[in-house]
Design a protein around this motif. Structure first.
Motif: not given
Length: 185
Positions: A28-34
């Motif tokens: 989730e964090a890496l997806t949110e980071a783009g």
């Protein structure tokens, strides 16, 4: 101008014990980071994703995210799918008993003097071979009985992270799946 999207395998060094990167929050964090098509594989610091960035920029984008979200500040190593395929293809050791075979991804190719210093530390049946920035480590008496693996990083003088051969193949399958038309699903 955006670069062509490539599939990348991202390996976090030193995950386990007190250092955790829980797969769902990491994804989730890496997806949110783009990052696109982010997939995780077991809790030992393995991510597959797509990005148009170069490896250095991918690491520079991921490092602050994992520091902020997970207090993770160890090395991050990145290989594209083509390099991972070469890692598999160039394996010089038997892979029929995968628990005896490990691949260490190194931040760069080691100096010849460091490789010779490591070679001098080999004992018993364990063996290694270096191809580019991959160290193949074969332990026919079992990884837990080997002694060299604890000396590899220090002797070579660079950051490395190891995966057993089963994990190497599973990461390849996961990354290869991102190349298919169903990658976004």
């Amino acid at each position: 101008m955006s670069r062509t999207q490539k599939t990348w395998i991202v390996l976090f060094r030193g995950v386990g014990g007190d250092t955790l990167l829980p797969v769902k929050p990491l994804r989730e964090a890496l997806t949110e980071a783009g990052f696109d098509n982010v997939r995780t594989f077991i809790n030992t610091g393995n991510v597959v994703l797509t990005s148009g960035d170069r490896p250095e920029k991918i690491i520079a984008r991921i490092a602050p995210v994992v520091l902020r979200e997970f207090q993770f500040a160890k090395a991050i190593l990145v290989a594209d799918l083509a390099e991972w395929q070469r890692l598999i293809d160039e394996n010089p050791f038997p892979a029929d008993v995968p628990q005896y075979l490990h691949a260490f991804l190194m931040e760069r190719e080691p100096a010849a003097e460091a490789v010779e210093a490591l070679r001098a530390k080999v004992r018993g049946t364990e063996q290694f071979s270096i191809r580019g920035r991959v160290l193949y480590y074969y332990t026919p008496d079992g990884f837990s009985n080997s002694r060299l693996h604890t000396k590899i990083e220090r002797t070579l003088g660079l950051s490395v992270t190891a995966r057993n051969w089963n994990s190497v193949l599973k990461l390849h399958a996961l990354a290869s799946g991102l190349q298919s038309p169903r990658a976004g699903s």
